[in-house]
Design a protein around this motif. Sequence first.
Motif, mmCIF file in Angstrom:
data_model
loop_
_atom_site.group_PDB
_atom_site.id
_atom_site.type_symbol
_atom_site.label_atom_id
_atom_site.label_comp_id
_atom_site.label_asym_id
_atom_site.label_seq_id
_atom_site.Cartn_x
_atom_site.Cartn_y
_atom_site.Cartn_z
ATOM 1 N N ILE A 193 0.949 -0.992 0.002
ATOM 2 C CA ILE A 193 -0.155 -0.147 0.094
ATOM 3 C C ILE A 193 0.900 1.356 0.006
ATOM 4 O O ILE A 193 1.859 1.247 0.866
ATOM 5 N N LEU A 194 0.712 2.121 -0.857
ATOM 6 C CA LEU A 194 1.141 3.312 -0.854
ATOM 7 C C LEU A 194 0.509 4.523 -0.293
ATOM 8 O O LEU A 194 -0.810 4.629 -0.318
ATOM 9 N N PHE A 195 1.185 5.070 0.837
ATOM 10 C CA PHE A 195 0.305 6.029 1.686
ATOM 11 C C PHE A 195 1.113 7.404 1.217
ATOM 12 O O PHE A 195 2.214 7.740 1.405
ATOM 13 N N VAL A 196 0.231 8.463 1.028
ATOM 14 C CA VAL A 196 0.675 9.666 0.395
ATOM 15 C C VAL A 196 -0.025 10.789 1.472
ATOM 16 O O VAL A 196 -1.379 10.868 1.646
ATOM 17 N N PHE A 197 0.638 11.774 2.045
ATOM 18 C CA PHE A 197 0.143 12.854 2.830
ATOM 19 C C PHE A 197 -0.376 13.973 1.835
ATOM 20 O O PHE A 197 0.448 14.442 1.069
ATOM 21 N N ASP A 198 -1.392 14.200 1.936
ATOM 22 C CA ASP A 198 -2.116 15.415 1.470
ATOM 23 C C ASP A 198 -1.987 16.789 2.174
ATOM 24 O O ASP A 198 -2.609 16.814 2.939
ATOM 25 N N GLU A 199 -1.244 17.668 1.545
ATOM 26 C CA GLU A 199 -0.912 19.095 2.332
ATOM 27 C C GLU A 199 -2.304 19.780 2.165
ATOM 28 O O GLU A 199 -2.360 20.670 3.268
ATOM 29 N N ASP A 200 -2.956 19.835 1.217
ATOM 30 C CA ASP A 200 -4.009 20.542 1.368
ATOM 31 C C ASP A 200 -5.117 20.027 2.310
ATOM 32 O O ASP A 200 -5.720 21.055 3.034
ATOM 33 N N SER A 201 -5.531 19.047 2.367
ATOM 34 C CA SER A 201 -6.550 18.286 3.466
ATOM 35 C C SER A 201 -6.007 17.913 4.869
ATOM 36 O O SER A 201 -6.592 17.741 5.671
#
Length: 415
Positions: A193-201
Amino acid sequence: MKELFIMRSNGHRSLFPVIVGIDKQVENIFAVPEKDAIGTIDIDNAISFLEFVNDKVKIRIIKKNFAEEVSGEYDFFFTPVYSDTDITYAQSRWLINQNLRTKENRTVFVINNLDDWIGNLAVLNAEKGIFVIEVLKGWAKGSGRAYKKFLNIGTLENEDFIPIAVVEGGLYDGLPGSIYASDYSPWAVKDGILFVFDEDSKTVKAFNENGITVDHPFSGIFNRNHKKLRKVREISFHPELPFGLVVDAGEVPDIRELQEQRNNGLISMAQYRELLKPLTEESLRHAIWLVRWDTDDENRQFVPLMSLAGNLIPFIDDVKMCSDFQFSPDGTWLVFRDNTQTVENPVFVSIPVSPDKPLFFGEPLYLGQVLREGMMVGAKGSAWIDKPTSFVVTDGQALYKWELGNIDKSRVINQ
């Protein structure tokens, strides 16, 4: 094996390294699928293995002159061991794949645009040979220079990188992963699984190997608690146990109003410095959060291990800035860099990991610094050895090997 020593002083435990001179300039090292060895690309224009034999290093050339410059002024990103036969790493705009059994070497171009380059590399699925390549695409942001990040999921086939999916990875303004970067949206992989932090939300999104959004306990727990965080700097997962670590810091302060007041004589220089100090200190103060999904108790799922309120891991009270969290291949140790005093020559700190501990972590074991200052800027200067479990750092001229797997044979010195 040389005798190992642990010194206990003022409540701290410190492990002395085995230091081995190389007689070569070695700045890039990486993990390899062999016992008591690491790899490098800095000797004789080749991929080489550095084998530890009787506390000395034996150099074994794996593949030579497959490129005009095997090393050089490039950005390199190395993966942990994912195969018994293959080594793959990134070099600015292409991937290098070396088969240890057939000796075949492949150079696979990923980027043809000179304005773009690779910013990181990870193995998403070792069995299927699926990688994640972070591609930085240049764009203008204000008066400075910033980049959009695209996470390319794909496989290596013959001489090509075959794309499967592309996931937007946010922004990067500064050195990726740098504790000083004003914008860097971290990402990490675990169990395919690829986990990505979203800066906007300010939330984490999880993607499968096809780039499709999926539900995962980590992202669910993180997103329920994300308002407790400031600016997320790093995400790191244990290789087997159901937990991850999140490192956050204060936002980079906007000091334009203070500067204007100072320039217009509304505040003195002394007042300006006094007002600036807490803003700067908060932006550089790091916190470590434990995110675990082995319990249904929400109060135990998101825990501040190190924060302004105190530290739940003993004897790390002096740590204010930290980075580069790495778990050992067998999952029994965590090592990170204490950058509180200096980023160029950090203090390496190791912590034993056990599923039997309430928060997984035991008493820290300080590893210390390298002797040559100014060499430890990027994560490329360290590597794990699986057998015996050891953490190795290069300062350019010598290797420092902390044999964490042999600490039960160490002699304790009380000071």
